[in-house]
Design a protein around this motif. Structure first.
Motif, short mmCIF file in Angstrom:
data_model
loop_
_atom_site.label_atom_id
_atom_site.label_comp_id
_atom_site.label_asym_id
_atom_site.label_seq_id
_atom_site.Cartn_x
_atom_site.Cartn_y
_atom_site.Cartn_z
N LEU A 1 17.88 20.26 61.80
CA LEU A 1 16.71 19.38 61.74
C LEU A 1 16.77 18.50 60.51
O LEU A 1 16.38 17.32 60.56
N ASN B 1 19.21 15.76 61.33
CA ASN B 1 18.75 14.84 62.37
C ASN B 1 17.59 13.97 61.89
O ASN B 1 17.30 12.94 62.52
N THR B 2 16.93 14.38 60.82
CA THR B 2 15.71 13.69 60.37
C THR B 2 15.93 12.89 59.10
O THR B 2 15.46 11.75 58.98
N TRP C 1 14.36 11.50 52.83
CA TRP C 1 13.31 11.60 53.84
C TRP C 1 12.28 10.54 53.48
O TRP C 1 11.47 10.72 52.57
N GLU D 1 13.87 22.10 56.18
CA GLU D 1 14.06 22.42 57.60
C GLU D 1 12.75 22.92 58.21
O GLU D 1 12.35 22.51 59.32
N VAL E 1 10.19 20.03 58.51
CA VAL E 1 10.50 19.16 59.64
C VAL E 1 10.05 19.82 60.94
O VAL E 1 9.42 19.19 61.80
N GLU E 2 10.37 21.10 61.08
CA GLU E 2 10.01 21.83 62.30
C GLU E 2 8.50 21.88 62.49
O GLU E 2 8.01 21.87 63.62
N ALA F 1 5.02 15.01 57.95
CA ALA F 1 5.45 13.62 57.78
C ALA F 1 5.07 13.19 56.37
O ALA F 1 3.89 12.94 56.08
#
Length: 535
Positions: free
Chosen positions: A96, A99-100, A115, A178, A181-182, A186
Motif C-alpha cells: 500500500l 502503491n500510494t 505522500w 501502511e 493508507v489502509e 488522507a
C-alpha cells in the motif's frame, strides 16, 4: 490541544525562577478520526498485527545490508548491491505504501517516499531512518546467541544486526504509513520518508544526496519537523524520562604526523618518532577538556526537569542549579554544576565535555630500521558551546610543546611534511555542534516539540517526563540542518527490560517486540497529530 506554556524567558540570563523550568505538555491524541482510523488503532493492539510486525522486522534483519568504511563508489563496489534486494523486500512487504506514495531513488539506493498532502501551504513532516547496518566481524559470529542475520524471534526479542539500529525504526515508519493508507487516511500535510543507506559510514552517499535533493525541491527551512533515530526513554533519579535529542555534538578527526630521521635500530637516538608521538599522546590525554554546561546545552534543561519532577534528584545538583539560576555572574572559571553532574559517569560527562580519543597509530616498517614517519589520529566530539576552531587551536598548542622540546618544525593545518616535523591536518568530516532545536515557546503557539511531547505522553502516560536530550554521536540529520530548525533524534519504542539501546554495534544486538510495536503506534499518532497542528 491543551498544553502548558509557562516557560522561562529564553532571552533572559540567568533563567527566571518564577515559572516552571520544565513545563509538561498534556497527552495529545488525534482528534480528527473515522471508523476506519479507530479500527486501525485497535488493530495495532492485536496479536495478529504483533505477529505480522515480527515477521516484517525479522525479514528486514535477514538481509545483510552492511556498510564498510572502505566502500567504493556506488554502482562500482559490488558490496552496495545488497541494497537492491532490501528495497525489493520493502516493496513486497508494504504494497500500500508503494502503491500510494511516490518513490524516488536518489543516488541509486537512497529511498525517498512522498505522500502528497491536500494543503500545499503546510510544511511537510519528514521521518528518517537508515537501511545500512554496521558489519559483523567474522571473528565474532560464534559469540552471538543467535546468528547475526537470522532475525530470530525468541518470544520477546528479534535478534540480529540492525534490529535496534535502525531497521526497527525504518520498518515501524513503513508499518505506520501502511496502516494509515489502509485506514483511508488522507493527509493535509505532506509526509516525506527519507531512508539513507550509509549512515554508519557518515552518510555521504545517502543522506549527503537526499538532503540536497530535498533542499532543491522544497527550499530552505521548508520542513515543519524532522524525526530521525536517536535517544530513547530512560529511568533516572526515580522518574521516567523521554529524551528526544535536540542537539548533537560536533566532530573532527585530527591526523598528526611525526617525521624524524631514520637509521639502524642498533644505534637508536634517545627518542625516535614513535617515542615522540607517544609523548604527544600522553600530553593530549593529560590535558582533557573541562566539563562546561553552555546555556544552550539540552542537558541543562534535563537537570532542571530532574530538579522539578524527579523524587531522587541529588541535593548537591539542586543546590548548584539554584545558585546558577539566581546568580547572574560568577568569578569562577570552573563550571561547578557541570563538574558535579559529570560525576555520574563518562556517559553523562561527555554530554557536556569535548571528548578526545586517540584511535589510530601507525609507524615503522621493519624491526631493524628506525621509523621515519609515525602517524596518529585523534577523534574529537565537540561540546555544545564550543567550536572546531578551539579544538584545533588546543591540539596545535600541545603539539607545539613537543615540537619545541625536540627541535621539530610544527606545521599545523596549513603546511607540508618535512624530514623533521610535526604536521597536523584535519579530515574532511569537520562538523560543528548542531543547531539546537527550540523547545521553549515565546508565545502560546504550539510547537513541534509540544506535539512530540504530547504524542509521547499519550502513549506512555502522564507519569513520563519529556525533557530535551543531546546526542554524543552524530546521525544523518547532520545533512538536514538547512531544511528545518525542528530536528529530533528520538527512538520512541520503550522496553524497560531491554538493555539500553539493544546492544547496537556489538554482539547480540536485539530489539524488544513491545518496544517495536510502540514505535509503530507512536509514528502513526505523530503523523496524525502533526497533520492536525498549526505549525
Amino acid at each position: 490541544m491543551n498544553y502548558i506554556v509557562a516557560q522561562a524567558d529564553p532571552s533572559t540570563s540567568p533563567r527566571r525562577t518564577s515559572s516552571p523550568q520544565c513545563p509538561q505538555v498534556e497527552p495529545l491524541f488525534p482528534s480528527a478520526t473515522t471508523d476506519e482510523l479507530d479500527h486501525m488503532a485497535n488493530v495495532l493492539q492485536l496479536d495478529t498485527f504483533r505477529n505480522l510486525s515480527i515477521q516484517r522486522l525479522s525479514g528486514a534483519v535477514q538481509i545483510p545490508t552492511e556498510s564498510f568504511d572502505d566502500m567504493g563508489e556506488v554502482g562500482k563496489d559490488p558490496r552496495w548491491d545488497i541494497f537492491g534486494p532490501f528495497a525489493a523486500y520493502l516493496e513486497k512487504t508494504f504494497p500500500l505504501v508503494h502503491n500510494t506514495l511516490e518513490l524516488e531513488k536518489v543516488n541509486t539506493h537512497a529511498l525517498l517516499y512522498t505522500w502528497a498532502g491536500t494543503d500545499p501551504s503546510l510544511k511537510p513532516t519528514l521521518l528518517m531512518a537508515h537501511q545500512d547496518v554496521v558489519p559483523v566481524p567474522e571473528s565474532t559470529v560464534n559469540q552471538w546467541t543467535h546468528p547475526p542475520f537470522s532475525g530470530h524471534y525468541d518470544g520477546k526479542f528479534v535478534w540480529g544486526r540492525g534490529s535496534s539500529d535502525c531497521k526497527n525504526q525504518l520498518i515501524a515508519i513503513l508499518e505506520a504509513v501502511e496502516a494509515l493508507v489502509e485506514a483511508g487516511f488522507a493527509p493535509r500535510r505532506t509526509l516525506i520518508l527519507s531512508l539513507g543507506f550509509d549512515e554508519e559510514i557518515s552518510g555521504q552517499d545517502g543522506a549527503g544526496h537526499l538532503a540536497p535533493f530535498l533542499l532543491k525541491k522544497y527550499g530552505h527551512n521548508s520542513i515543519a519537523v524532522i524525526v530521525d533515530e536517536g535517544a530513547v526513554n530512560v529511568e533516572s533519579w526515580g522518574a521516567d524520562f523521554a529524551l528526544p535529542g535536540v542537539a548533537e555534538k560536533g566532530y573532527v578527526d585530527v591526523d598528526i604526523v611525526v617525521r624524524m630521521p631514520g637509521g639502524h635500530s642498533s644505534i637508536p637516538p634517545k627518542h625516535n618518532g614513535i617515542g615522540v608521538a607517544s609523548e604527544l599522546i600522553s600530553l593530549i590525554e593529560a590535558n582533557p577538556y573541562d566539563s562546561i554546561l553552555d546555556e544552550e546545552n539540552p542537558y541543562l534543561d534535563l537537570l532542571y526537569c530532574g530538579a522539578e519532577h524527579a523524587p531522587k534528584f541529588p541535593k548537591d545538583l539542586k543546590r548548584l542549579l539554584h545558585k546558577r539560576s539566581t546568580q547572574r555572574h560568577s568569578c569562577s572559571k570552573k563550571d561547578h554544576l557541570a563538574i558535579e553532574a559529570a560525576k555520574a559517569g563518562p556517559a553523562i560527562k561527555y554530554l557536556m565535555t569535548t571528548s578526545v580519543a586517540v584511535d589510530i597509530i601507525s609507524g615503522g616498517i621493519k624491526t631493524n630500521a628506525l621509523p621515519e614517519r609515525t602517524q596518529i589520529t585523534v577523534n574529537h566530539r565537540i561540546n555544545v558551546g564550543s567550536t572546531s576552531k578551539s579544538v584545533l587551536t588546543k591540539i596545535s598548542h600541545l603539539a607545539g610543546q613537543i615540537a619545541h622540546k625536540y627541535n621539530l618544525t610544527l606545521t599545523p593545518f596549513n603546511g607540508t611534511e618535512t624530514p623533521s616535523s610535526i604536521t597536523l591536518s584535519h579530515r574532511d568530516t569537520l562538523l560543528e555542534p548542531a543547531p539546537v532545536t527550540p523547545t521553549r515557546s515565546t508565545s502560546n503557539k504550539i510547537t513541534p516539540y509540544d506535539i512530540l511531547s504530547g504524542t509521547t505522553r499519550a502513549l506512555y502516560g502522564k507519569e513520563l517526563i519529556v525533557a530535551p536530550g543531546i546526542m554524543t554521536g552524530n546521525t544523518d540529520t547532520r545533512y538536514y540542518w538547512g531544511l528545518s530548525e525542528h530536528i529530533f533524534r528520538y527512538g520512541p519504542g520503550w522496553d524497560k527490560d531491554q538493555n539500553g539501546l539493544g546492544n547496537i554495534h556489538t554482539v547480540d544486538e536485539k530489539m524488544g517486540v513491545q518496544a517495536h510495536l510502540d514505535t509503530v503506534r507512536w509514528m502513526a499518532a505523530f503523523v496524525r497529530n502533526m497533520d492536525e497542528a498549526d505549525v
